[in-house]
Write a protein that holds these residues in place. Structure first.
Motif, PDB file in Angstrom:
ATOM      1  N   ALA A 184       8.922   9.834  -4.006  1.00  0.00           N
ATOM      2  CA  ALA A 184       7.730   8.988  -3.883  1.00  0.00           C
ATOM      3  C   ALA A 184       7.307   8.457  -5.244  1.00  0.00           C
ATOM      4  N   GLY A 185       7.429   9.279  -6.279  1.00  0.00           N
ATOM      5  CA  GLY A 185       7.062   8.841  -7.619  1.00  0.00           C
ATOM      6  C   GLY A 185       7.970   7.727  -8.125  1.00  0.00           C
ATOM      7  N   ILE A 186       9.258   7.797  -7.823  1.00  0.00           N
ATOM      8  CA  ILE A 186      10.204   6.735  -8.229  1.00  0.00           C
ATOM      9  C   ILE A 186       9.802   5.412  -7.586  1.00  0.00           C
ATOM     10  N   ILE A 187       9.491   5.447  -6.303  1.00  0.00           N
ATOM     11  CA  ILE A 187       9.110   4.221  -5.588  1.00  0.00           C
ATOM     12  C   ILE A 187       7.760   3.701  -6.087  1.00  0.00           C
ATOM     13  N   ARG A 188       6.798   4.633  -6.350  1.00  0.00           N
ATOM     14  CA  ARG A 188       5.474   4.224  -6.817  1.00  0.00           C
ATOM     15  C   ARG A 188       5.571   3.529  -8.184  1.00  0.00           C
ATOM     16  N   ARG A 189       6.363   4.089  -9.088  1.00  0.00           N
ATOM     17  CA  ARG A 189       6.509   3.466 -10.411  1.00  0.00           C
ATOM     18  C   ARG A 189       7.164   2.080 -10.303  1.00  0.00           C
ATOM     19  N   ALA A 190       8.113   1.916  -9.401  1.00  0.00           N
ATOM     20  CA  ALA A 190       8.737   0.602  -9.192  1.00  0.00           C
ATOM     21  C   ALA A 190       7.710  -0.405  -8.677  1.00  0.00           C
ATOM     22  N   ALA A 191       6.836   0.051  -7.766  1.00  0.00           N
ATOM     23  CA  ALA A 191       5.803  -0.836  -7.223  1.00  0.00           C
ATOM     24  C   ALA A 191       4.815  -1.245  -8.307  1.00  0.00           C
TER      25      ALA A 191
ATOM     26  N   ASP B 168       0.823  -1.217   0.000  1.00  0.00           N
ATOM     27  CA  ASP B 168       0.000   0.000   0.000  1.00  0.00           C
ATOM     28  C   ASP B 168       0.854   1.262   0.000  1.00  0.00           C
ATOM     29  N   LEU B 169       2.164   1.085  -0.180  1.00  0.00           N
ATOM     30  CA  LEU B 169       3.127   2.196  -0.240  1.00  0.00           C
ATOM     31  C   LEU B 169       3.166   2.991   1.061  1.00  0.00           C
TER      32      LEU B 169
ATOM     33  N   GLY C 231       4.735   4.321   9.250  1.00  0.00           N
ATOM     34  CA  GLY C 231       3.290   4.336   9.138  1.00  0.00           C
ATOM     35  C   GLY C 231       2.754   5.398   8.193  1.00  0.00           C
ATOM     36  N   LYS C 232       3.623   6.256   7.670  1.00  0.00           N
ATOM     37  CA  LYS C 232       3.191   7.325   6.770  1.00  0.00           C
ATOM     38  C   LYS C 232       3.243   6.846   5.309  1.00  0.00           C
ATOM     39  N   PRO C 233       2.409   7.450   4.447  1.00  0.00           N
ATOM     40  CA  PRO C 233       2.509   7.146   3.011  1.00  0.00           C
ATOM     41  C   PRO C 233       3.876   7.572   2.490  1.00  0.00           C
ATOM     42  N   VAL C 234       4.295   6.940   1.430  1.00  0.00           N
ATOM     43  CA  VAL C 234       5.617   7.219   0.873  1.00  0.00           C
ATOM     44  C   VAL C 234       5.728   8.660   0.387  1.00  0.00           C
ATOM     45  N   ASP C 235       4.586   9.320   0.160  1.00  0.00           N
ATOM     46  CA  ASP C 235       4.599  10.720  -0.298  1.00  0.00           C
ATOM     47  C   ASP C 235       5.286  11.650   0.694  1.00  0.00           C
ATOM     48  N   VAL C 236       5.410  11.196   1.944  1.00  0.00           N
ATOM     49  CA  VAL C 236       6.046  12.048   2.942  1.00  0.00           C
ATOM     50  C   VAL C 236       7.486  12.353   2.568  1.00  0.00           C
ATOM     51  N   LEU C 237       8.101  11.489   1.743  1.00  0.00           N
ATOM     52  CA  LEU C 237       9.491  11.706   1.347  1.00  0.00           C
ATOM     53  C   LEU C 237       9.645  12.961   0.503  1.00  0.00           C
ATOM     54  N   ASN C 238       8.617  13.287  -0.306  1.00  0.00           N
ATOM     55  CA  ASN C 238       8.714  14.463  -1.167  1.00  0.00           C
ATOM     56  C   ASN C 238       8.742  15.760  -0.363  1.00  0.00           C
TER      57      ASN C 238
ATOM     58  N   VAL D  31      14.248  -0.141  12.336  1.00  0.00           N
ATOM     59  CA  VAL D  31      13.119  -0.085  13.269  1.00  0.00           C
ATOM     60  C   VAL D  31      11.820  -0.184  12.476  1.00  0.00           C
ATOM     61  N   THR D  32      10.750  -0.538  13.179  1.00  0.00           N
ATOM     62  CA  THR D  32       9.460  -0.734  12.519  1.00  0.00           C
ATOM     63  C   THR D  32       8.334  -0.332  13.454  1.00  0.00           C
ATOM     64  N   ASN D  33       7.166  -0.062  12.900  1.00  0.00           N
ATOM     65  CA  ASN D  33       5.976   0.212  13.697  1.00  0.00           C
ATOM     66  C   ASN D  33       4.996  -0.949  13.653  1.00  0.00           C
TER      67      ASN D  33
END
Length: 654
Positions: A72-79, A32-33, A55-62, A227-229
């Motif tokens: 986030a777009g690079i990771i989304r296209r890979a997914a 779910d990215l 726990g945040k969407p990958v968009d937080v990286l932008n 680490v993980t949530n």
């Protein structure tokens, strides 16, 4: 207290170390990215602690990176690409974060995607790609393998500028050997040194087949924990098989420190999918090579792998041609309808010639045959009895037979190595090839049996090579190793032998069918002949009986008629016996005690009456009683005496 020695290296969970090397950082997203894992050093690169990301969407990286970057777009296209055709885009994406140029590389990790970031800056200033291109032609200039490997080490050292570059070859038991080397003049040579298999344990060798390049930038830095949530999980549950930042085993870090190595870089060498060895680079100061430069260096390993595979296939092809010629000759021998054992051992080319060996043995149809230099038959028979329980498949091969079968130690000069091929499990039939002992002088980099030491605090620490002084030993009771080509040849010859046996069994079944048909024809023929012969005999017997009943005959004539009837009966019995003779093997003979005196007296009377020789005289002495079929015995003596009467009549002797 952690007890660490080389015996538990094979069980160390190096695929899930729960840490990454601290010169970069890692983020893992789910399907779910959403960010589910990240390394604890994100604040060093992003200015954000892991808690602000998990726990945040990958968009937080932008929102963290420089404004023009779309991480986030690079990771989304890979997914999306992974969902569509299960592939991941290769190569690095250059991104700017906080004014620093980083390479973003995407790798799979089971249900997650790994987004790994590391600096673009490198310890190498030169254009490695151009240097590799120029070096490849020089590397491939040598056709001899040892010169090819040495040239590779020299060219890789020139490209990477590491202090020491080695070509490290793995042997069949997993231990390694330095087969080529290029180094600084101030360093001691390690060329020819052997290293036990525990130095690079099995699971590490498996990872080298998956990740063809491996960088350890600085052994003295502390790795960053993951680490993980996710409830119930830890960072150690994340599979980092494909990760380029995967942290290094503490055992291996201590190993490198013992060698005073600060940084290492390796490129895998594969032969037909298997790990042949490594191009291992050591630096005595920290050294970092960025992703694109590592990919350029990987090309050297791939080209070298192809060159080694080509030369190995060329050598295997030459051996295969020789073996195939022998197997073809043996197959022709088998097709000559000669016994299997003769086809394999009686001609100029024998089954021993199919595989390089000094002696061979064949156990076939409970007979043992040997060729060349072999132990005595008693030992071979005990060996085969042991093999019956030892072998789980059709092939058993070892270059150290005495390790499995201690009795072989006293026969090391003939049977240190054994290749056994079972022809038939049901009949316990085998082909065996033997090789003699080849004493090998091995120089280890330190005593390979010294695994751990205890420090001043009583702690057990790994110490595989605290001293790298050469430690030599003679390896005894071993032979030259058997190759895959050897086992393939044995299996091919086995198939040809079993095909020949099957073909001969088929021919025997066909012959038996023809014999059954011949028996049936003989039955029909015998019945027809006996029936046709009995008809005139019946008429003779009937007329003889009529003559006796209707006419008054002199006694002498009556006796003659009775003799005619008696001989008719005997003739009918003989015809019956002919019919029975045709069924020999199908019916039992009527065996009884026979009065030979009576039988021969009757035969003499018949012969005298039937003979035209007035001087015929038959003398019968005292004869013993015999056991047999009376009619057939009578037939034998009728023929014997009849021939004597017939031919004696032509003699002039009175």
């Amino acid at each position: 207290m952690l007890h660490v020695d080389l015996t538990n290296c094979d069980n160390e969970p190096i695929r899930i170390p729960g840490r990454v090397q601290s010169h970069g950082f890692l983020i893992a997203v789910d399907q779910d990215l959403k960010i589910c894992f990240c390394s604890e050093n994100t604040d060093t690169f992003l200015g954000e602690a892991p808690g602000a990301l998990l726990g945040k969407p990958v968009d937080v990286l932008n929102s963290i990176g420089d404004q023009e970057e779309d991480m986030a777009g690079i990771i989304r296209r890979a997914a999306q690409l992974r969902k569509r055709d299960n592939t991941i885009p290769t190569g690095a994406h250059r991104v700017m974060i906080k004014g620093q140029a980083l390479n973003l590389v995407i790798n799979p990790a089971e249900d997650y995607l790994l987004a790994e970031f590391e600096p673009e800056d490198s310890s190498l200033d030169a254009d490695l790609q151009q240097m590799v291109g120029r070096s490849l032609s020089e590397i491939l200039a040598d056709k001899q393998l040892d010169k090819l490997l040495t040239n590779t080490a020299e060219q890789v050292r020139r490209i990477t500028r590491y202090d020491r570059v080695m070509v490290y070859k793995f042997h069949t038991d997993g231990h390694g050997e330095v087969v080529a080397e290029a180094k600084n003049d101030t360093l001691e040579s390690w060329l020819g040194l052997h290293y036990p298999a525990s130095d690079i344990p099995r699971q590490a060798r498996d990872l080298y087949k998956h990740n063809l390049v491996r960088l350890i930038a600085d052994v003295n830095t502390e790795p960053a924990a993951i680490v993980t949530n996710l409830n119930g999980q830890t960072g150690a549950s994340l599979d980092l098989t494909s990760s380029m930042l995967r942290a290094v085993s503490p055992i291996h870090i201590q190993y490198l420190k013992n060698m005073e190595v600060a940084s290492s870089f390796s490129v895998s060498i594969r032969d037909q999918g298997e790990l042949w060895g490594l191009i291992a680079c050591h630096s005595y100061s920290p050294r970092f090579i960025n992703f694109n430069q590592r990919e350029s260096a990987k090309l050297v390993g791939q080209v070298l792998s192809s060159a080694i595979s080509f030369r190995q296939q060329e050598e295997d092809q030459q051996k295969a041609t020789r073996s195939r010629t022998v197997v073809e000759q043996l197959t022709r021998n088998l097709l000559r309808n000669t016994p299997v054992e003769e086809a394999l051992i009686k001609y100029d080319v024998t089954f021993a010639d199919a595989i390089e060996s000094t002696g061979a043995a064949l156990l076939f149809e409970n007979q043992l045959y040997t060729i060349g230099k072999t132990p005595e038959n008693d030992f071979i028979e005990r060996l085969i009895t042991w093999l019956e329980d030892k072998m789980e498949s059709s092939i058993y091969a070892t270059s150290n037979l005495s390790a499995d079968f201690p009795d072989a130690a006293e026969h090391k000069g003939m049977a240190s190595g054994l290749l056994a091929c079972r022809l038939s499990r049901e009949l316990d039939e085998y082909m065996l090839w033997f090789r003699p002992e080849v004493i090998t002088h091995v120089t280890w980099a330190g005593n390979p049996e010294k695994n751990i030491e205890v420090d001043s605090r009583g702690m057990q620490i790994i110490s595989p090579r605290n001293s790298f002084e050469a430690w030599s030993q003679d390896v005894k009771y071993t032979s030259a190793p058997w190759s895959k080509h050897d086992t393939d040849t044995a299996l091919l010859l086995k198939d040809e032998i079993n095909y020949s046996i099957s073909r001969k069994a088929t021919e025997l079944r066909i012959l038996n069918e023809k014999l059954r048909e011949a028996y049936a024809e003989l039955d029909s023929f015998s019945y027809t002949i006996s029936h046709d012969l009995k008809n005139p005999l019946t008429a003779i017997k009937s007329y003889s009986q009529l003559i006796v009943r209707r006419f008054e005959l002199p006694e002498q004539v009556k006796t003659m008629v009775e003799r005619i009837e008696g001989n008719v009966v005997k003739m009918q019995d003989m015809i019956d016996e002919v019919l029975n003779y045709s069924k020999i093997g199908q019916a039992k003979l009527r065996v009884k005690a026979i009065n030979m005196q009576k039988l021969l007296d009757e035969l003499r009377r018949d012969m005298i009456i039937a003979s035209d020789n007035p001087n015929l005289r038959l003398e019968i002495k005292e004869t013993p009683e015999v056991h047999g079929d009376e009619t057939m015995v009578l037939q034998v003596f009728s023929n014997l005496v009849g021939n004597a009467v017939k031919y004696s009549g032509k003699s002039d002797i009175p």
